[in-house]
Design an enzyme around this catalytic site. Structure first.
Site, PDB file in Angstrom:
ATOM      1  N   GLY A 163     -51.019  53.813  32.215  1.00  0.00           N
ATOM      2  CA  GLY A 163     -49.450  52.653  32.802  1.00  0.00           C
ATOM      3  C   GLY A 163     -48.435  52.725  31.960  1.00  0.00           C
ATOM      4  N   LEU A 164     -47.411  52.061  32.391  1.00  0.00           N
ATOM      5  CA  LEU A 164     -46.375  51.475  31.706  1.00  0.00           C
ATOM      6  C   LEU A 164     -46.745  50.994  29.913  1.00  0.00           C
ATOM      7  CD1 LEU A 164     -44.008  50.523  34.524  1.00  0.00           C
ATOM      8  CD2 LEU A 164     -43.818  53.447  33.815  1.00  0.00           C
ATOM      9  N   SER A 165     -45.909  51.390  28.783  1.00  0.00           N
ATOM     10  CA  SER A 165     -45.597  50.584  28.117  1.00  0.00           C
ATOM     11  C   SER A 165     -45.215  48.814  28.570  1.00  0.00           C
ATOM     12  CB  SER A 165     -44.440  50.826  27.125  1.00  0.00           C
ATOM     13  OG  SER A 165     -44.907  50.265  26.104  1.00  0.00           O
ATOM     14  N   GLY A 166     -46.408  48.446  28.060  1.00  0.00           N
ATOM     15  CA  GLY A 166     -45.979  46.460  28.808  1.00  0.00           C
ATOM     16  C   GLY A 166     -47.153  46.612  29.781  1.00  0.00           C
ATOM     17  N   GLY A 178     -50.522  46.218  30.184  1.00  0.00           N
ATOM     18  CA  GLY A 178     -51.195  45.943  30.054  1.00  0.00           C
ATOM     19  C   GLY A 178     -52.212  46.282  29.620  1.00  0.00           C
ATOM     20  N   LYS A 179     -52.566  47.184  29.573  1.00  0.00           N
ATOM     21  CA  LYS A 179     -53.347  48.163  29.119  1.00  0.00           C
ATOM     22  C   LYS A 179     -54.601  47.688  27.860  1.00  0.00           C
ATOM     23  CE  LYS A 179     -50.718  51.306  28.216  1.00  0.00           C
ATOM     24  NZ  LYS A 179     -49.708  51.043  28.261  1.00  0.00           N
ATOM     25  N   SER A 180     -53.580  47.443  26.977  1.00  0.00           N
ATOM     26  CA  SER A 180     -54.534  47.348  25.624  1.00  0.00           C
ATOM     27  C   SER A 180     -55.112  45.981  25.650  1.00  0.00           C
ATOM     28  CB  SER A 180     -53.335  47.145  24.413  1.00  0.00           C
ATOM     29  OG  SER A 180     -52.955  48.434  24.281  1.00  0.00           O
ATOM     30  N   SER A 231     -49.890  57.590  29.126  1.00  0.00           N
ATOM     31  CA  SER A 231     -50.716  59.012  29.428  1.00  0.00           C
ATOM     32  C   SER A 231     -49.683  59.171  30.532  1.00  0.00           C
ATOM     33  CB  SER A 231     -52.715  59.503  29.641  1.00  0.00           C
ATOM     34  OG  SER A 231     -52.903  57.652  29.874  1.00  0.00           O
TER      35      SER A 231
HETATM   36  N1  ATP Z   1     -52.214  40.017  33.617  1.00  0.00           N
HETATM   37  C1  ATP Z   1     -52.021  40.547  32.822  1.00  0.00           C
HETATM   38  N2  ATP Z   1     -52.899  41.921  32.319  1.00  0.00           N
HETATM   39  C2  ATP Z   1     -52.598  42.527  31.224  1.00  0.00           C
HETATM   40  N3  ATP Z   1     -51.303  41.928  30.556  1.00  0.00           N
HETATM   41  C3  ATP Z   1     -51.063  40.695  30.927  1.00  0.00           C
HETATM   42  C4  ATP Z   1     -50.930  39.843  32.002  1.00  0.00           C
HETATM   43  N4  ATP Z   1     -50.382  39.157  32.165  1.00  0.00           N
HETATM   44  C5  ATP Z   1     -49.569  39.008  31.049  1.00  0.00           C
HETATM   45  N5  ATP Z   1     -49.564  40.414  30.250  1.00  0.00           N
HETATM   46  C6  ATP Z   1     -49.273  40.209  28.715  1.00  0.00           C
HETATM   47  O1  ATP Z   1     -48.552  41.350  28.968  1.00  0.00           O
HETATM   48  C7  ATP Z   1     -48.636  41.924  27.696  1.00  0.00           C
HETATM   49  C8  ATP Z   1     -49.025  43.550  27.962  1.00  0.00           C
HETATM   50  O2  ATP Z   1     -48.856  44.003  27.049  1.00  0.00           O
HETATM   51  P1  ATP Z   1     -49.568  45.340  25.916  1.00  0.00           P
HETATM   52  O3  ATP Z   1     -49.223  45.767  24.073  1.00  0.00           O
HETATM   53  O4  ATP Z   1     -51.042  45.434  26.223  1.00  0.00           O
HETATM   54  O5  ATP Z   1     -48.903  46.754  27.058  1.00  0.00           O
HETATM   55  P2  ATP Z   1     -49.590  48.052  26.228  1.00  0.00           P
HETATM   56  O6  ATP Z   1     -49.773  48.573  28.473  1.00  0.00           O
HETATM   57  O7  ATP Z   1     -50.580  47.905  25.626  1.00  0.00           O
HETATM   58  O8  ATP Z   1     -48.664  48.824  26.638  1.00  0.00           O
HETATM   59  P3  ATP Z   1     -47.722  50.151  25.553  1.00  0.00           P
HETATM   60  O9  ATP Z   1     -48.027  51.133  25.976  1.00  0.00           O
HETATM   61  O10 ATP Z   1     -46.698  50.218  24.476  1.00  0.00           O
HETATM   62  O11 ATP Z   1     -49.013  49.603  24.615  1.00  0.00           O
HETATM   63  C9  ATP Z   1     -49.518  40.871  26.676  1.00  0.00           C
HETATM   64  O12 ATP Z   1     -48.276  40.338  26.329  1.00  0.00           O
HETATM   65  C10 ATP Z   1     -49.862  40.441  27.823  1.00  0.00           C
HETATM   66  O13 ATP Z   1     -50.433  38.960  27.098  1.00  0.00           O
HETATM   67 MG    MG Z   2     -51.013  49.579  23.879  1.00  0.00          MG
END
Ligand code: ATP
Ligand code: MG
Length: 215
Positions: free
Chosen positions: A44-47, A49-51, A118
């Site tokens: 999924g996109l950066s941000g 919510g994957k991590s 990815s």
């Molecule tokens: N329903 C949701 N599911 C997941 N994350 C959420 C949700 N609602 C809000 N968030 C917030 O969105 C943010 C997601 O950040 P996260 O670091 O998990 O993204 P990521 O996909 O891992 O990005 P990256 O590819 O940059 O590592 C967090 O601050 C999280 O608290």
């Molecule tokens: Mg991440």
């Protein structure tokens, strides 16, 4: 001269490196852990919510007594992949290495959770093709770009908008959404804890699951 030596070393490597069978196989190692190894591949996109979701999934599985490891793209770039940047070529190599590490970890009997943007379908297919059909679950963490930009947990979208960051997914580098993922999570409809339950449900029942909330 150096190039021809390198070429000859590569040729030797291909011809002279043989596979050494181990006394134990994946099934033996998994049996002592009482589980079926597999890969939960979050994209999924950066941000998106994957991590966040992947961490909840790992924690829940751990509490149930499963043996897991979380390979987070950011963390892997601090070590194994710290020579790679964000060009398409480096992203492809980043994914290849993480997929190969995940394969070793499933061979060790683990449930491996991968959290990696990815962005390219072909790379995700390359990863999938390393595993058996029941071993790989693609989990699409589906968050619209505008929402990911608002969340901006690491301030990277802001940097990209200010042109302080190049090759940023969704801005000046493409993201190819999965066509038929095993799990499709709409993060506007589900909190991380609920999304993690969707993933665990799919892991145990293995249908294709769409967690998109009530219409
Ligand atoms: N329903 C949701 N599911 C997941 N994350 C959420 C949700 N609602 C809000 N968030 C917030 O969105 C943010 C997601 O950040 P996260 O670091 O998990 O993204 P990521 O996909 O891992 O990005 P990256 O590819 O940059 O590592 C967090 O601050 C999280 O608290
Ligand atoms: Mg991440």
């Amino acid at each position: 001269m150096r190039n021809s030596l390198a070429l000859s070393a590569a040729t030797h490597r291909n011809n002279d490196v043989h596979w050494h069978d181990s006394a134990l196989n994946k099934r033996d190692r998994a049996a002592t852990k009482g589980q079926q190894p597999c890969v939960l591949w979050f994209t999924g996109l950066s941000g998106a919510g994957k991590s966040t979701i992947a961490n909840v999934v790992e924690h829940k599985l751990h509490q149930m007594g499963f043996h897991t490891y979380l390979l987070d793209g950011d963390n892997v770039r601090h070590g194994l992949n710290n020579d790679l940047r964000f060009s398409d070529k480096d992203r492809i190599e980043n994914i290849r290495r993480v997929a190969e590490v995940a394969k070793l970890m499933t061979d060790a009997g683990l449930i491996v959770i991968v959290s990696l943007i990815s962005p390219f379908r072909s790379s995700r297919k390359m990863a999938r093709d390393l595993f058996g059909p029941q071993e790989f679950m693609e989990i699409f963490v589906d968050t619209p770009l505008e929402v990911a930009q608002q969340r901006d947990p690491k301030g990277l979208y802001k940097k990209a908008a200010e042109k302080k960051l190049n090759h940023f997914t969704g801005i000046d580098s493409s993201y190819e959404a999965p066509v038929n993922p095993e799990v499709h999570l709409d993060t506007l409809a589900f909190m991380p804890d609920e999304a993690a339950d969707c993933v665990i449900d799919a892991l145990f029942h293995r249908p294709r699951l769409k967690c998109v909330g009530a219409a």
